[in-house]
Design a protein around this motif. Structure first.
Motif, PDB file in Angstrom:
ATOM      1  N   VAL A   1     -62.609  -7.233  30.473  1.00  0.00           N
ATOM      2  CA  VAL A   1     -63.661  -8.222  30.225  1.00  0.00           C
ATOM      3  C   VAL A   1     -64.394  -8.554  31.515  1.00  0.00           C
ATOM      4  O   VAL A   1     -65.619  -8.653  31.558  1.00  0.00           O
ATOM      5  CB  VAL A   1     -63.073  -9.508  29.604  1.00  0.00           C
ATOM      6  CG1 VAL A   1     -64.154 -10.580  29.480  1.00  0.00           C
ATOM      7  CG2 VAL A   1     -62.480  -9.207  28.228  1.00  0.00           C
ATOM      8  N   LEU A   2     -63.626  -8.709  32.592  1.00  0.00           N
ATOM      9  CA  LEU A   2     -64.236  -9.028  33.880  1.00  0.00           C
ATOM     10  C   LEU A   2     -65.149  -7.889  34.339  1.00  0.00           C
ATOM     11  O   LEU A   2     -66.237  -8.117  34.865  1.00  0.00           O
ATOM     12  CB  LEU A   2     -63.150  -9.275  34.932  1.00  0.00           C
ATOM     13  CG  LEU A   2     -63.630  -9.803  36.290  1.00  0.00           C
ATOM     14  CD1 LEU A   2     -64.396 -11.110  36.116  1.00  0.00           C
ATOM     15  CD2 LEU A   2     -62.451  -9.993  37.240  1.00  0.00           C
ATOM     16  N   ALA A   3     -64.706  -6.652  34.109  1.00  0.00           N
ATOM     17  CA  ALA A   3     -65.518  -5.492  34.486  1.00  0.00           C
ATOM     18  C   ALA A   3     -66.824  -5.479  33.688  1.00  0.00           C
ATOM     19  O   ALA A   3     -67.884  -5.160  34.232  1.00  0.00           O
ATOM     20  CB  ALA A   3     -64.743  -4.204  34.238  1.00  0.00           C
TER      21      ALA A   3
ATOM     22  N   LEU B   1     -62.977 -17.297  25.034  1.00  0.00           N
ATOM     23  CA  LEU B   1     -61.972 -17.427  26.092  1.00  0.00           C
ATOM     24  C   LEU B   1     -61.360 -18.823  26.087  1.00  0.00           C
ATOM     25  O   LEU B   1     -60.156 -18.996  26.286  1.00  0.00           O
ATOM     26  CB  LEU B   1     -62.610 -17.131  27.449  1.00  0.00           C
ATOM     27  CG  LEU B   1     -63.074 -15.691  27.669  1.00  0.00           C
ATOM     28  CD1 LEU B   1     -63.877 -15.579  28.963  1.00  0.00           C
ATOM     29  CD2 LEU B   1     -61.895 -14.731  27.687  1.00  0.00           C
ATOM     30  N   VAL B   2     -62.186 -19.833  25.869  1.00  0.00           N
ATOM     31  CA  VAL B   2     -61.686 -21.216  25.788  1.00  0.00           C
ATOM     32  C   VAL B   2     -60.707 -21.343  24.632  1.00  0.00           C
ATOM     33  O   VAL B   2     -59.638 -21.959  24.763  1.00  0.00           O
ATOM     34  CB  VAL B   2     -62.864 -22.209  25.592  1.00  0.00           C
ATOM     35  CG1 VAL B   2     -62.327 -23.606  25.282  1.00  0.00           C
ATOM     36  CG2 VAL B   2     -63.736 -22.249  26.829  1.00  0.00           C
TER      37      VAL B   2
ATOM     38  N   THR C   1     -60.681 -17.622  35.545  1.00  0.00           N
ATOM     39  CA  THR C   1     -61.524 -16.671  36.278  1.00  0.00           C
ATOM     40  C   THR C   1     -62.591 -16.066  35.365  1.00  0.00           C
ATOM     41  O   THR C   1     -63.765 -15.972  35.727  1.00  0.00           O
ATOM     42  CB  THR C   1     -60.675 -15.537  36.876  1.00  0.00           C
ATOM     43  OG1 THR C   1     -59.720 -16.086  37.791  1.00  0.00           O
ATOM     44  CG2 THR C   1     -61.559 -14.537  37.617  1.00  0.00           C
ATOM     45  N   LEU C   2     -62.154 -15.685  34.162  1.00  0.00           N
ATOM     46  CA  LEU C   2     -63.093 -15.100  33.205  1.00  0.00           C
ATOM     47  C   LEU C   2     -64.082 -16.145  32.702  1.00  0.00           C
ATOM     48  O   LEU C   2     -65.270 -15.863  32.559  1.00  0.00           O
ATOM     49  CB  LEU C   2     -62.332 -14.487  32.031  1.00  0.00           C
ATOM     50  CG  LEU C   2     -61.482 -13.259  32.329  1.00  0.00           C
ATOM     51  CD1 LEU C   2     -60.803 -12.757  31.064  1.00  0.00           C
ATOM     52  CD2 LEU C   2     -62.335 -12.156  32.931  1.00  0.00           C
ATOM     53  N   ARG C   3     -63.585 -17.338  32.426  1.00  0.00           N
ATOM     54  CA  ARG C   3     -64.470 -18.398  31.942  1.00  0.00           C
ATOM     55  C   ARG C   3     -65.521 -18.724  32.991  1.00  0.00           C
ATOM     56  O   ARG C   3     -66.699 -18.932  32.685  1.00  0.00           O
ATOM     57  CB  ARG C   3     -63.674 -19.649  31.597  1.00  0.00           C
ATOM     58  CG  ARG C   3     -62.943 -19.576  30.282  1.00  0.00           C
ATOM     59  CD  ARG C   3     -62.392 -20.936  29.839  1.00  0.00           C
ATOM     60  NE  ARG C   3     -61.346 -21.433  30.725  1.00  0.00           N
ATOM     61  CZ  ARG C   3     -61.524 -22.350  31.661  1.00  0.00           C
ATOM     62  NH1 ARG C   3     -62.726 -22.864  31.880  1.00  0.00           N
ATOM     63  NH2 ARG C   3     -60.505 -22.759  32.407  1.00  0.00           N
ATOM     64  N   SER C   4     -65.095 -18.755  34.232  1.00  0.00           N
ATOM     65  CA  SER C   4     -66.006 -19.063  35.335  1.00  0.00           C
ATOM     66  C   SER C   4     -67.058 -17.963  35.486  1.00  0.00           C
ATOM     67  O   SER C   4     -68.240 -18.237  35.702  1.00  0.00           O
ATOM     68  CB  SER C   4     -65.201 -19.221  36.623  1.00  0.00           C
ATOM     69  OG  SER C   4     -65.996 -19.674  37.661  1.00  0.00           O
TER      70      SER C   4
END
Length: 231
Positions: free
Chosen positions: A115-117, A193-194, A206-209
């Motif tokens: 997801v981050l990628a 994500l929440v 980290t992902l939410r941010s």
């Protein structure tokens, strides 16, 4: 009547002829404007893939869970199919998290790196869109200022000016809508994500941010685009 010729555009009104500057087309979008719209469309697809991918994976994992539950309680193959269908509904609604949580508790509820990628990929594309959008807006604004002077000097007609304004506004509208759609897609991912965190998926800050930052970039870029007033 508007006649296009190599190197210039000639507009005939009554018995008078007025020539527009080289490269000016009163009704069409420029290659840069068309390319920008394609970029924004591609950005939309990237943002859509994140939401769709997680939902589909959740539905698949949910189906496995549904089948397992049916067999656990002595069901046959038909019951397994029914259970899988029910599980798919649960997995689809809850996204990637619900299916994976039930299927394998030891796994993370979200593939954080993946997801981050994807978010990084969206931001990279967004950077390119931002650069090209600024270039297009700058060119459009300069062109409009020039065309206004030509209208005042009776070098082109008001009708020709209005046609180009409509083409520019069409381009800007497409870009704004595209950025809005991408922003909405990233927002859906952030809210997912929440939800996953609340279901016990561990810290996804980290992902939410990252998702929140991408949302803000999209909103900020969208706010730089405004339509040209028409009479």
């Amino acid at each position: 009547m508007i006649a296009l010729a190599s190197g210039c555009t000639t507009e005939t009104v009554g018995h008078s002829t007025k020539s527009a500057p080289s490269g000016f087309s009163v009704s069409s979008k420029t290659p840069k404007e068309v390319a920008l719209e394609k970029q924004v469309k591609s950005l939309n697809q990237q943002s859509r893939d994140i939401v769709v991918r997680n939902t589909v994976e959740g539905a698949v994992a949910g189906a496995v869970v549904g089948c397992g539950v049916a067999l656990l309680f002595g069901g046959n193959g038909d019951d397994c199919v029914k259970g899988a269908a029910a599980g798919a509904v649960v997995g689809g609604v809850g996204g990637n998290a619900v299916g994976q949580q039930a299927a394998q508790k030891n796994r993370d509820l979200v593939k954080r790196d993946e997801v981050l990628a994807k978010l990084k990929g969206i931001n990279a594309s967004l950077g390119s869109v931002q650069t090209n959008l600024r270039d297009v807006l700058r060119s459009q604004n300069a062109e409009i200022a020039s065309l206004k002077r030509q209208v005042d000097a009776n070098q082109i007609t008001q009708s020709a000016y209005d046609k180009r304004v409509r083409a520019i506004n069409s381009n800007r509208t497409a870009v704004v809508k595209g950025l809005q759609t991408a922003e909405t897609n990233v927002n859906k991912e952030r809210m997912e994500l929440v939800s996953l965190e609340k279901q016990g998926g561990g810290s996804l800050s980290t992902l939410r941010s990252a998702a929140s930052s991408t949302e803000k970039r999209l909103a900020s870029l969208r706010s730089t685009v405004s339509l040209i007033p028409t009479k």
